[in-house]
Scaffold this motif. Structure first.
Motif, short mmCIF file in Angstrom:
data_model
loop_
_atom_site.label_atom_id
_atom_site.label_comp_id
_atom_site.label_asym_id
_atom_site.label_seq_id
_atom_site.Cartn_x
_atom_site.Cartn_y
_atom_site.Cartn_z
N GLU A 35 0.82 -1.28 -0.39
CA GLU A 35 -0.06 -0.10 -0.14
C GLU A 35 0.75 1.16 -0.17
O GLU A 35 0.89 2.35 -1.01
CB GLU A 35 -0.80 0.51 0.99
CG GLU A 35 -1.87 -1.36 1.17
CD GLU A 35 -2.64 -1.45 2.43
OE1 GLU A 35 -2.32 -0.76 3.39
OE2 GLU A 35 -3.52 -2.55 2.60
N HIS A 36 1.76 1.36 0.91
CA HIS A 36 3.33 3.15 0.88
C HIS A 36 3.19 2.94 -0.84
O HIS A 36 3.27 3.73 -1.23
CB HIS A 36 3.38 2.12 1.93
CG HIS A 36 3.30 2.87 3.05
ND1 HIS A 36 2.95 4.09 3.79
CD2 HIS A 36 2.25 2.18 3.91
CE1 HIS A 36 2.70 3.44 4.88
NE2 HIS A 36 2.03 2.76 4.85
N VAL A 39 0.91 3.85 -3.50
CA VAL A 39 0.53 5.43 -3.56
C VAL A 39 1.73 6.66 -3.71
O VAL A 39 1.58 7.48 -4.07
CB VAL A 39 0.01 5.12 -1.33
CG1 VAL A 39 -0.48 7.21 -1.87
CG2 VAL A 39 -1.18 4.08 -1.43
N TRP A 46 0.27 8.47 2.25
CA TRP A 46 -0.24 6.59 2.95
C TRP A 46 0.29 6.34 4.68
O TRP A 46 1.38 6.84 5.04
CB TRP A 46 -0.30 5.81 2.86
CG TRP A 46 -1.15 4.59 2.84
CD1 TRP A 46 -0.96 3.64 3.88
CD2 TRP A 46 -2.42 4.69 2.69
NE1 TRP A 46 -2.21 2.69 3.75
CE2 TRP A 46 -3.05 2.76 3.12
CE3 TRP A 46 -3.45 5.33 2.58
CZ2 TRP A 46 -4.24 2.54 3.32
CZ3 TRP A 46 -5.06 4.76 2.83
CH2 TRP A 46 -4.58 3.63 3.11
N ALA A 51 -3.59 2.52 7.57
CA ALA A 51 -3.31 0.91 6.88
C ALA A 51 -4.12 -0.22 7.24
O ALA A 51 -4.60 -1.42 7.17
CB ALA A 51 -1.78 -0.03 6.68
N SER A 62 -10.99 -1.93 0.23
CA SER A 62 -9.89 -1.46 0.90
C SER A 62 -9.18 -0.55 -0.74
O SER A 62 -8.79 0.49 -0.27
CB SER A 62 -9.07 -3.22 1.17
OG SER A 62 -9.12 -3.38 2.49
N ILE A 66 -8.44 3.19 -0.12
CA ILE A 66 -7.29 3.87 -0.41
C ILE A 66 -6.78 5.05 -1.91
O ILE A 66 -6.52 6.22 -1.44
CB ILE A 66 -6.24 3.18 -1.58
CG1 ILE A 66 -5.50 2.11 0.01
CG2 ILE A 66 -4.93 3.67 -1.80
CD1 ILE A 66 -5.04 0.53 -1.00
N HIS A 69 -9.14 8.07 0.37
CA HIS A 69 -7.97 8.69 1.52
C HIS A 69 -6.52 9.45 0.51
O HIS A 69 -6.11 10.40 0.95
CB HIS A 69 -7.82 7.70 1.96
CG HIS A 69 -8.42 7.53 3.04
ND1 HIS A 69 -8.45 8.78 4.63
CD2 HIS A 69 -9.36 6.90 3.12
CE1 HIS A 69 -9.45 8.00 4.74
NE2 HIS A 69 -10.16 7.26 4.61
N THR A 70 -6.81 8.76 -0.44
CA THR A 70 -4.89 8.96 -1.48
C THR A 70 -5.33 10.03 -2.90
O THR A 70 -4.39 10.98 -3.37
CB THR A 70 -4.05 8.54 -1.76
OG1 THR A 70 -4.97 7.55 -2.60
CG2 THR A 70 -4.11 7.45 -0.60
N VAL A 79 -5.93 -1.08 -8.10
CA VAL A 79 -5.61 -0.85 -7.40
C VAL A 79 -4.82 -2.25 -6.61
O VAL A 79 -4.45 -3.01 -6.58
CB VAL A 79 -5.75 -0.36 -6.18
CG1 VAL A 79 -5.87 -0.21 -4.66
CG2 VAL A 79 -6.15 0.96 -6.57
#
Length: 236
Positions: A35-36, A39, A46, A51, A62, A66, A69-70, A79
């Protein structure tokens, strides 16, 4: 423990329904890394706190979190694909089994108890992990891309019990997340919660254990229904 039926103290469960990420394997850190990286590659920000909110969720949920939020310029399928590819890459380098999981799985198989993997990860990842185990370790695999409604809905666990022809109340679920525990208990499956990355609050129909280490096949049903305890366990 509600209205769960009484069981003989040493009765074996009709089936054991295993969550994967965080329960069978310690892959939640792999998801967080993925995820990090995803993003950051698209210029977003992130955090581990965000997470942790995704632990146990359906991948579609999920992925949408993501994006929301981003603001990264990807759709949900993109994704999901990117995360799965990165997690699978990490798993192929090293599978981090959770303490006691392989030992319990082996004993259940030797005792003739069917095991079903019930994960919100997709089959591509689940198969990568299951293929590293002895053939037949899991009778069936229920994945997030094979159900209409993912955890915390009861559908995944109801399907798992149906696949082995078992009454959900005669099975035991092993879970590490609040989302997963809610799914299993909503399906009427006596549940053992083994919290790992995130805390699991008291949920009716579940008991807590600190670890699977030392847990024997003959103890599972009694522990999960609150009829017995082992030193590391405490009932809800």
């Amino acid at each position: 423990m509600g209205t769960a039926p009484l069981h003989r103290a040493d009765a074996l469960p009709a089936g054991v329904l295993w969550d994967m990420d965080g329960t069978l394997v310690d892959t939640e850190p792999y998801w967080i890394v993925a995820e990090h990286e995803l993003v950051a590659a698209h210029g977003g920000e992130w955090s581990d706190a965000l997470a942790h909110q995704l632990v146990g969720n359906a991948l579609e949920v999920s992925a949408q979190v993501i994006i929301d939020h981003t603001g990264i310029p990807l759709g949900v399928p993109d994704v999901i694909d990117a995360l799965l590819l990165r997690v699978i890459e990490q798993v192929r380098g090293h599978i981090p089994w959770r303490p006691g999981a392989l030992e319990l799985l082996r004993e259940l198989n030797e005792s003739g108890v069917p095991n079903v993997l019930v994960t919100m990860s997709w089959r591509s990842l689940a198969s990568t992990i299951v293929e590293s185990l002895p053939t037949g370790s899991f009778a069936h695999i229920v994945t997030g891309d094979a159900v209409t409604r993912g955890k915390p809905h009861p559908e995944p666990y109801l399907l798992a019990a149906r696949l082995i022809g078992a009454d959900p109340a005669a099975c035991v679920a092993l879970e590490d997340s609040p989302t997963g525990v809610r799914s299993a208990t909503a399906a009427g499956v006596p549940t053992i919660a083994i919290p790992h990355i995130v805390a699991v609050p008291p949920i009716s129909g579940a008991v807590h254990l600190a670890t699977l280490e030392g847990l024997r096949a003959k103890d599972l049903l009694a522990v999960a229904t609150g009829a017995a305890s082992i030193p590391a366990a405490s009932g809800e």
